[in-house]
Scaffold this motif. Structure first.
Motif, PDB file in Angstrom:
ATOM      1  N   ILE A 206     -11.896  29.907 -27.308  1.00 31.51           N
ATOM      2  CA  ILE A 206     -12.806  30.428 -28.339  1.00 31.51           C
ATOM      3  C   ILE A 206     -12.287  31.756 -28.878  1.00 31.51           C
ATOM      4  O   ILE A 206     -12.086  32.705 -28.122  1.00 31.51           O
ATOM      5  N   VAL A 207     -12.075  31.808 -30.183  1.00 28.06           N
ATOM      6  CA  VAL A 207     -11.787  33.087 -30.831  1.00 28.06           C
ATOM      7  C   VAL A 207     -13.130  33.674 -31.227  1.00 28.06           C
ATOM      8  O   VAL A 207     -13.909  33.028 -31.929  1.00 28.06           O
ATOM      9  N   THR A 208     -13.423  34.875 -30.760  1.00 29.08           N
ATOM     10  CA  THR A 208     -14.753  35.427 -31.052  1.00 29.08           C
ATOM     11  C   THR A 208     -14.740  36.945 -31.103  1.00 29.08           C
ATOM     12  O   THR A 208     -13.863  37.598 -30.543  1.00 29.08           O
ATOM     13  N   HIS A 209     -15.723  37.474 -31.833  1.00 29.46           N
ATOM     14  CA  HIS A 209     -15.951  38.915 -31.833  1.00 29.46           C
ATOM     15  C   HIS A 209     -17.209  39.255 -31.047  1.00 29.46           C
ATOM     16  O   HIS A 209     -17.576  40.418 -30.940  1.00 29.46           O
ATOM     17  N   GLU A 210     -17.868  38.215 -30.532  1.00 29.30           N
ATOM     18  CA  GLU A 210     -19.114  38.422 -29.791  1.00 29.30           C
ATOM     19  C   GLU A 210     -18.761  38.735 -28.338  1.00 29.30           C
ATOM     20  O   GLU A 210     -18.657  37.836 -27.501  1.00 29.30           O
ATOM     21  N   LEU A 211     -18.580  40.037 -28.034  1.00 29.05           N
ATOM     22  CA  LEU A 211     -18.099  40.396 -26.700  1.00 29.05           C
ATOM     23  C   LEU A 211     -19.124  40.112 -25.615  1.00 29.05           C
ATOM     24  O   LEU A 211     -18.768  39.686 -24.511  1.00 29.05           O
ATOM     25  N   ALA A 212     -20.410  40.308 -25.943  1.00 29.08           N
ATOM     26  CA  ALA A 212     -21.451  40.043 -24.943  1.00 29.08           C
ATOM     27  C   ALA A 212     -21.433  38.562 -24.567  1.00 29.08           C
ATOM     28  O   ALA A 212     -21.544  38.188 -23.400  1.00 29.08           O
ATOM     29  N   PHE A 213     -21.237  37.734 -25.596  1.00 29.89           N
ATOM     30  CA  PHE A 213     -21.161  36.292 -25.389  1.00 29.89           C
ATOM     31  C   PHE A 213     -19.945  35.944 -24.538  1.00 29.89           C
ATOM     32  O   PHE A 213     -20.028  35.156 -23.582  1.00 29.89           O
ATOM     33  N   ALA A 214     -18.794  36.572 -24.863  1.00 30.55           N
ATOM     34  CA  ALA A 214     -17.568  36.326 -24.103  1.00 30.55           C
ATOM     35  C   ALA A 214     -17.779  36.682 -22.629  1.00 30.55           C
ATOM     36  O   ALA A 214     -17.394  35.933 -21.732  1.00 30.55           O
ATOM     37  N   ARG A 215     -18.426  37.820 -22.389  1.00 34.72           N
ATOM     38  CA  ARG A 215     -18.655  38.245 -21.000  1.00 34.72           C
ATOM     39  C   ARG A 215     -19.531  37.242 -20.275  1.00 34.72           C
ATOM     40  O   ARG A 215     -19.344  36.925 -19.117  1.00 34.72           O
ATOM     41  N   ASP A 216     -20.456  36.683 -21.044  1.00 35.67           N
ATOM     42  CA  ASP A 216     -21.432  35.763 -20.486  1.00 35.67           C
ATOM     43  C   ASP A 216     -20.808  34.426 -20.073  1.00 35.67           C
ATOM     44  O   ASP A 216     -21.115  33.891 -19.008  1.00 35.67           O
TER      45      ASP A 216
END
Lengths: 256, 312
Positions: A206-216
């Motif tokens: 997943i390429v993402t800018h949603e860091l909270a989501f990535a951490r999750d």
């Protein structure tokens, strides 16, 4: 016991003219894991995804899926591109979800989802429609199956796009900034669907800018800059204790 | 202004509660009534000019409209149009495909073809084809500087009909090639990428995904070309092929009823153009699926109406 990785990138290089988009990227994805690619724009995240999916042809290195090199075949002392038919078979292993959805406007949600199975996997029409309804129900769109893309909100369109990717029964799901084109209140519904898929054990990049989501949801977070991987590891290590100064600055700039 | 009329009384009485219950109506403005008047005047003038005008000679028009000669000319016009349009569109598809191909030589050949045809007036093109024998006495099939496999005198192949069809379809081929190419370029790159990711072949991508989108975009321009073709068929009168316009010209050179005879032709061109436009609107409706607004049939429509509409 070490099993063979599902997806393996070795020293992948990609240039656009003089611009080096990917400068020797190596990455390994084990089956059932979620990898999030983060980093500033222009760092090569999307190009990496597109190279894996054969939307871009790499200039060096290789991508292996279950040990099979993608896009190229050995020919004596060099490699040459595989025939188109082989490339199409390889591409179907990946389910790609685009930033701009790219649904087919003249087809309803059901028709969008059933297109690949009918045309490529040669599933019967009624069987494909039935599967499409099941998938659309799974992403929470049971009441939107006969809508055209223009009649759906951005979040709904992206969920149809996810159902369309799932319909091909891919080994790896690729998400290219799936929520970047969405209004803030529609982001959550799409992230919820992706999270559900992660919990079901799908292998995802997943390429993402949603860091909270990535951490999750990520098992591994990979940070890129200037076509290189500058940090990678479990999310709590990377996001909370980055080792490089550049990563620290990046995370500080996006998390506030 | 009307806002004053409605605001002031309530402002004066301080009764604001009644305002929100008043129905909303657009005022009929003077310009509105004036437009009806202009329309009526134009209608009367047109009626006087066309219908009541004895010089128009409607009895003559009526007697020639369905005459055997005119109908035979009309059928020739339709025949040339249908054959040339079909051949021209196929040629246009091929040329457009070459212009978008990955082979530089083929791209260049197609570009030169479009360039030359666009530069040549249709009339000249038809004359060139008709007098091809002057440039090339025999038509042969074979490699350059080798004995041909097959040879035939040019004049045996080039009739008035075939010259007309070759000339007109070459013309449409170049123009429609540009329309097709424009249609392909108008498709969002993401549609090709989505098709690639689903594993669709190039053929499947064009027939199932981008083709319908291209047809939707190019229908108005293509309809224009087809309607132009009806009238371009009149160019073939220079090589003596007797189509609709040539027919009426031959008639009025004998009976000197120039205007009535030309009107006969115009009436038939109107009929043909109407048919083409009918076809156009049906195509637009068919390929507007997913783009045109429609009433959502499912039970949840009330919920959807509130949704923000998105059009990409």
């Amino acid at each position: 016991m070490t099993e063979q990785p599902l997806l393996r990138l070795r020293d992948v290089e990609k240039r656009f003219g003089d611009f080096v988009a990917l400068d020797g990227v190596s990455l390994t994805l084990r089956a059932g894991t979620v990898t999030c690619l983060v980093g500033p724009s222009g760092s090569g995240k999307s190009t990496l995804l597109r190279t894996v999916n054969l939307l871009e042809r790499l200039d060096g290195g290789a991508v292996y899926l279950r040990g099979e090199m993608l896009g190229f075949t050995r020919s004596g002392d060099h490699r040459r591109p595989v025939p188109k038919k082989v490339a199409r078979r390889q591409v179907v292993n990946f389910g790609m979800v685009f930033q701009s959805f790219n649904l087919i406007p003249q087809l309803t949600a059901t028709e969008n989802v059933a297109l690949g199975p009918v045309e490529v996997l040669r599933v019967g029409r009624s069987e494909a429609r039935h599967q499409a309804h099941e998938l659309l129900t799974r992403v929470g769109l049971a009441d939107r199956v006969d809508h055209y893309p223009a009649e759906l909100s951005g979040g709904q369109q992206q969920r149809v796009a996810i159902a369309r990717a799932l319909a091909m029964k891919p080994s790896v799901l690729l998400f290219d900034e799936p929520t970047s084109a969405l209004d803030a209140e529609l982001v959550a519904e799409v992230l919820a669907v992706i999270k559900e898929l992660a919990e079901e054990g799908f292998t995802m990049l997943i390429v993402t800018h949603e860091l909270a989501f990535a951490r999750d949801i990520a098992d591994e977070v990979v940070m890129m800059e200037d076509g290189r991987i500058i940090e990678s590891g479990p999310p709590q290590d990377i996001l909370l204790n980055p080792t490089t100064e550049r990563a620290r600055r990046f995370f500080a700039s996006v998390s506030h | 202004m009307s806002t004053h009329e409605t605001l002031e009384p309530s402002a004066a009485t301080g009764d604001e509660t009644a305002l929100h219950t008043l129905p909303i109506r657009d005022p009929k403005r003077l310009a509105h009534w004036l437009s009806y008047a202009v329309g009526a005047v134009v209608l009367v003038l047109a009626f006087r000019f066309v219908v009541l005008n004895p010089h128009w000679d409607w009895p003559t028009i009526g007697s020639w409209l369905f005459s055997r000669r005119v109908v035979s000319g009309l059928l020739n016009t339709i025949l040339i149009t249908v054959v040339s349009t079909a051949a021209g569109l196929v040629l246009g598809l091929v040329v457009a495909a070459l212009r978008l191909s990955g082979f530089a030589v083929l791209r260049a050949m197609a570009a030169v073809y479009v360039w030359i045809i666009r530069a040549t007036p249709g009339l000249v093109l038809i004359l060139f084809v008709y007098f091809l024998a002057a440039l090339m006495p025999t038509l042969s099939l074979g490699l350059p500087f080798a004995d041909p496999f097959f040879e035939v005198p040019t004049n045996q192949v080039i009739s008035q009909f075939s010259a007309a069809v070759i000339g007109l379809s070459a013309y449409l081929g170049a123009y429609s090639a540009e329309i097709f190419r424009g249609g392909v370029l108008s498709v969002h790159q993401g549609q090709f990428e989505a098709s690639h990711s689903l594993g669709l072949s190039a053929w499947q991508t064009y027939t199932k995904v981008v083709g319908p989108q291209i047809i939707r975009v190019i229908t108005p321009s293509l309809a224009n070309e087809v309607v132009t073709m009806f009238k371009n068929t009149s160019l073939v009168s220079v090589i003596g092929y007797v189509e609709l316009l040539t027919t009426v010209q031959l008639v009025y050179s004998q009976n000197f009823k120039t205007i009535p005879m030309l009107t006969v032709a115009v009436i038939w061109y109107l009929v043909l153009t109407s048919l083409a436009m009918l076809g156009q609107s049906r195509l637009e409706k068919r390929f507007g699926r997913g783009f045109n607004r429609r009433v959502v049939k499912s039970a949840v429509s009330a919920d959807t109406v509130g949704q923000e509409e998105r059009h990409d």
